[in-house]
Every structure is written in structure tokens, then in C-alpha cells.
Design a protein around this motif. Sequence first.
Motif, PDB file in Angstrom:
ATOM      1  N   ASN A 267      36.308  34.406  33.446  1.00 45.69           N
ATOM      2  CA  ASN A 267      35.002  35.048  32.595  1.00 45.69           C
ATOM      3  C   ASN A 267      35.152  36.720  32.126  1.00 45.69           C
ATOM      4  OD1 ASN A 267      33.555  35.890  34.440  1.00 45.69           O
ATOM      5  ND2 ASN A 267      33.267  33.576  35.276  1.00 45.69           N
ATOM      6  N   VAL A 268      34.041  37.558  31.651  1.00 49.96           N
ATOM      7  CA  VAL A 268      33.674  38.450  31.684  1.00 49.96           C
ATOM      8  C   VAL A 268      33.790  39.400  32.812  1.00 49.96           C
ATOM      9  CG1 VAL A 268      32.768  40.812  31.132  1.00 49.96           C
ATOM     10  CG2 VAL A 268      33.859  38.744  29.110  1.00 49.96           C
ATOM     11  N   ALA A 269      33.014  38.785  34.084  1.00 46.29           N
ATOM     12  CA  ALA A 269      32.819  39.018  35.415  1.00 46.29           C
ATOM     13  C   ALA A 269      34.438  39.074  36.130  1.00 46.29           C
ATOM     14  CB  ALA A 269      32.025  38.546  35.637  1.00 46.29           C
TER      15      ALA A 269
ATOM     16  N   ASP B 269      28.670  39.869  30.437  1.00 48.01           N
ATOM     17  CA  ASP B 269      28.443  38.948  31.873  1.00 48.01           C
ATOM     18  C   ASP B 269      28.124  37.840  31.152  1.00 48.01           C
ATOM     19  OD1 ASP B 269      30.634  37.803  33.178  1.00 48.01           O
ATOM     20  OD2 ASP B 269      28.862  37.295  34.582  1.00 48.01           O
TER      21      ASP B 269
ATOM     22  N   GLY C 204      27.864  39.182  38.541  1.00 49.18           N
ATOM     23  CA  GLY C 204      28.023  38.749  36.663  1.00 49.18           C
ATOM     24  C   GLY C 204      27.623  36.707  37.787  1.00 49.18           C
TER      25      GLY C 204
ATOM     26  N   GLY D 126      30.771  42.942  38.312  1.00 52.77           N
ATOM     27  CA  GLY D 126      31.333  41.664  38.137  1.00 52.77           C
ATOM     28  C   GLY D 126      30.977  40.825  39.411  1.00 52.77           C
TER      29      GLY D 126
END
Length: 190
Positions: A147-149, A35, A117, A114
Motif C-alpha cells: 500500500n501507500v504506507a 495512504d 498509516g 508510512g
Amino acid sequence: MQAEAGTPLTTVHPPLHRRRTALALTLGAGWLALDQLTKWWAERELVQGEPVQVVGDLLRLHLTYNSGAAFSMGTGSTGLLTAFASLIAIVIVWQITKVRSRPWAIALGLLLGGATGNLVDRYFRDPAPGLGHVVDFLRLPNFPIFNVADIGVSSAAVLIAILALRGYRTDGTREGYATENVAHPARDES
């Protein structure tokens, strides 16, 4: 080491809950790193307000900063969100130390990665410690920028819902089944 010649060698494994805890914490740390790396890349390569098409209109990169929670809810309550998310992260770590189920370890690892992050953003990004804005940069049609989180948290939520609906507990047992018929440490060693 063999006790006597001809006796089988045995491998000593750490207890199951320690292996599951290690799995969850490793996955969480890896997801956190992924993240933060993608957010660093997004801030370096993207310009706020100038979207970049990746897969036509299906996926765009669109740098933005979110002071609220998911879907920009709670904008203006960043300090409260940071405190609440910090408490949730502590509860997740506490639960991880008790988990014996691989699927639950994966779910809690994704959730921890997550959550932390986005917490890193809240604590260490502008405008101030504990009030920082979360970097978002992935955009799908008719969906808020994320986002990736957020992918980790959403994936964990789906997995947790499936496990709960199917009756799987964090200790590896399943509701409605006798314990001796469900918990098979010999089959769940890795």
C-alpha cells in the motif's frame, strides 16, 4: 519593521530545527492522509479476490487484508506488531524534534507517515482495536501486495541508508568533516 530609516529590513525565521520538525511532521501527516485516502478508495472500488490490471501485468490492483507485518510475516501476532509499531512511531516523533537536516526531515517524515498509516489500520479496522488488518491493494510481479504506507516506509529506508552510508547526520553535519566546513546555516535556511 525598520529600527531607523535606511536600515535593512530583516526577516525573522524560526530556528532551523523547528522548520525541519515542521517539514517532517507536515510530510508525515500528508503521507498518512494519502495512504488512508487510497485505502478508502480501494475498499470502495475493488472487490477482494478480483484483481484489476492497470498496466498489463506490471501493476495490478488486488484488495487484500494483512494481519501480519511486511510481506505477511508475523501473521497471528497483530497485537504485538501494533505495540511495537506504536513504540517505533513515538521514537520517530522524538527524533523528528531534534532533526536539522532537510534530507533527514524528509526521510523521517516519510517513515512517520508510512508507519502511522498502517497503525491507523491496526487500531481502527476489523477484527478489533489494536488487532486490525492492514489494507493492501498494489501488486507488482513477483512482489507481495502493498500500500501507500509501505511505499513511504520503503522510500524512507532507502533514503536513510543513503544518508547513513554517506555520513550525513540528523543535525546536518557530515562524518569526517570539520563542523565549521559542513554546517552552513546561511545556505540551509529554507
